[in-house]
Design an enzyme around this catalytic site. Structure first.
Site, mmCIF file in Angstrom:
data_model
loop_
_atom_site.group_PDB
_atom_site.id
_atom_site.type_symbol
_atom_site.label_atom_id
_atom_site.label_comp_id
_atom_site.label_asym_id
_atom_site.label_seq_id
_atom_site.Cartn_x
_atom_site.Cartn_y
_atom_site.Cartn_z
ATOM 1 N NE ARG A 4 -3.951 0.611 2.091
ATOM 2 C CZ ARG A 4 -5.149 0.494 2.621
ATOM 3 N NH1 ARG A 4 -5.333 1.096 3.820
ATOM 4 N NH2 ARG A 4 -6.093 -0.409 2.274
ATOM 5 C CG HIS A 64 -8.358 -0.135 -2.832
ATOM 6 N ND1 HIS A 64 -7.685 -1.226 -2.570
ATOM 7 C CD2 HIS A 64 -8.902 0.273 -1.524
ATOM 8 C CE1 HIS A 64 -7.662 -1.657 -1.250
ATOM 9 N NE2 HIS A 64 -8.563 -0.824 -0.672
ATOM 10 C CD GLN A 115 -12.774 -1.994 -0.835
ATOM 11 O OE1 GLN A 115 -12.121 -2.313 0.160
ATOM 12 N NE2 GLN A 115 -14.214 -2.650 -0.562
ATOM 13 C CG ASP A 118 -13.625 5.891 -0.483
ATOM 14 O OD1 ASP A 118 -13.572 5.867 0.628
ATOM 15 O OD2 ASP A 118 -12.819 5.775 -1.274
ATOM 16 C CB CYS A 173 -13.970 0.596 0.120
ATOM 17 S SG CYS A 173 -13.671 2.576 0.173
ATOM 18 N NE ARG A 228 -10.237 -5.410 0.362
ATOM 19 C CZ ARG A 228 -9.676 -4.473 0.858
ATOM 20 N NH1 ARG A 228 -9.924 -3.544 1.456
ATOM 21 N NH2 ARG A 228 -8.005 -4.500 0.580
HETATM 22 N N1 CP Z 1 -11.104 -0.502 2.402
HETATM 23 C C1 CP Z 1 -9.873 -0.564 2.761
HETATM 24 O O1 CP Z 1 -9.040 -0.754 2.219
HETATM 25 O O2 CP Z 1 -9.727 -0.508 4.326
HETATM 26 P P1 CP Z 1 -8.256 -0.393 4.954
HETATM 27 O O3 CP Z 1 -7.898 1.033 4.560
HETATM 28 O O4 CP Z 1 -8.710 -0.592 6.304
HETATM 29 O O5 CP Z 1 -7.431 -1.432 4.453
HETATM 30 N N1 NVA Z 2 -10.054 6.304 -1.011
HETATM 31 C C1 NVA Z 2 -9.608 6.000 0.278
HETATM 32 C C2 NVA Z 2 -9.936 4.491 0.167
HETATM 33 C C3 NVA Z 2 -9.710 3.934 1.485
HETATM 34 C C4 NVA Z 2 -9.860 2.557 1.574
HETATM 35 C C5 NVA Z 2 -8.377 6.093 0.437
HETATM 36 O O1 NVA Z 2 -7.240 6.175 -0.502
HETATM 37 O O2 NVA Z 2 -7.877 6.744 1.509
#
Ligand code: CP
Ligand code: NVA
Length: 310
Positions: free
Chosen positions: A106, A133, A136, A225, A264, A292
């Site tokens: 990430r 993502h 997701q 989101d 999400c 997930r």
């Molecule tokens: N939706 C998602 O990716 O959650 P986290 O940021 O908690 O991993």
């Molecule tokens: N769009 C959000 C998604 C979190 C899972 C972010 O990038 O923070």
């Protein structure tokens, strides 16, 4: 026959048939693993988990997936490894590639993920970047299949920022025959070129962007989101003001009666979604979060045990 795809960086890299198979395999795998009798083909294998940003779902779902598959994980946050700061990304990639069997990352920059994939020589999985993502979006498509039936012809309406999650959903929906609509404030759309390319490659689906919340009519699934993605904290005040009219609330839901609601997570109540709407749809949203785990277990098994996605 082409070689199996080793990495999972963006849904753009996969054919509709490959993505449809991942959805099918995920759903088929659930009963055995929920009963703790699923196959565990990854004994002795370790997945490195790199996090430049916080996480609940992504971290826990990959850790549990590896446990269920008989393997292990090693958690590496930015304060530990200093990706690109303490050490060059390509050296982190080479070292982890020598010691581990796969890398989930990430990162802020999508290019950091691509460098990891270029230098590690082990499968690299996108656990969210500023660009996309895909894990997701795949769990979301699994959830829509389970709650709405076959995907072709269904309509997902994303209300909010044209962000990483929206981008992956647009690609995933188009490839699996679903219509996708983004409803957002002016200036927060996804790239027009993306919609043009997807529209040309998948002419059977309707892809559109609108600034009018009345356009939620016809949705099978309403998705939202956070208005402030990780890394955008400096823009918080401006974004809250701009996105205010785009809240998923009871009034908006009257225009899409019968639609499921997806998020999400993490959710910011009374911002992008009211507590009332969230709680009315919490069962499906938690199914989505659980998926997930099921999707990522299917993905990791395909990449680490089966030699890639073909
Ligand atoms: N939706 C998602 O990716 O959650 P986290 O940021 O908690 O991993
Ligand atoms: N769009 C959000 C998604 C979190 C899972 C972010 O990038 O923070």
């Amino acid at each position: 026959m082409t070689d199996p795809i080793q990495h999972f960086l963006t849904l753009d890299d996969f054919t509709p048939a490959q993505l449809a198979k991942l959805v099918d395999d995920t759903i088929a795998s659930k009963p055995a693993y929920k009963a703790n009798v699923g196959a565990a083909p990854l004994a002795g294998q370790t997945l490195a988990l790199i996090f430049e940003k916080p996480s609940l779902r992504t971290r826990v779902s990959f850790e549990v997936a590896m446990t269920q598959l008989g393997g292990a994980t090693t958690y590496l946050d930015q304060s530990t490894i200093g990706l690109g700061k303490r050490e060059a990304i390509k050296d982190v990639a080479r070292v982890l590639g020598r010691m581990c069997d796969g890398i989930m990352a990430r990162t802020f920059s999508h290019n950091s993920l691509e460098i990891l994939a270029e230098y590690s020589h082990v499968p690299v999985i996108n656990g969210l970047t500023d660009h996309s993502h895909p894990c997701q979006a795949m769990a979301d498509l699994v959830t829509i299949r389970e709650h709405c039936g076959e995907l072709p012809g269904k309509t997902l309406v994303f209300v909010g920022d044209g962000n990483n999650v929206a981008r992956s959903l647009a690609i995933g929906c188009a490839k699996l025959g679903m219509n996708f609509k983004l409803i957002c404030p002016a200036g927060y759309e996804l790239e027009a070129e993306l919609f043009e390319r997807l529209g040309s490659d998948y002419p059977a689906v309707a892809l559109s962007m609108s600034n009018d919340i009345a356009d939620v009519a016809g949705a099978d699934a309403i998705y939202t989101d956070t208005w402030i993605s990780m890394g955008q904290e400096d823009e918080k005040a401006r974004r809250i003001e701009t996105f205010g009219p785009y809240q998923v609330n009871a009034e908006l839901m009257q225009s899409a009666p019968g639609a499921i609601v997806l998020h999400c997570l993490p959710a910011y109540r009374e911002m992008e979604i009211t507590d009332e709407v969230f709680e009315a749809h919490a069962k499906v949203i938690m199914d989505e979060a659980e998926n997930r785990l099921h999707f990522q277990r299917t993905l990791v098994a395909a990449l680490l045990a089966d030699g890639g996605i073909s």
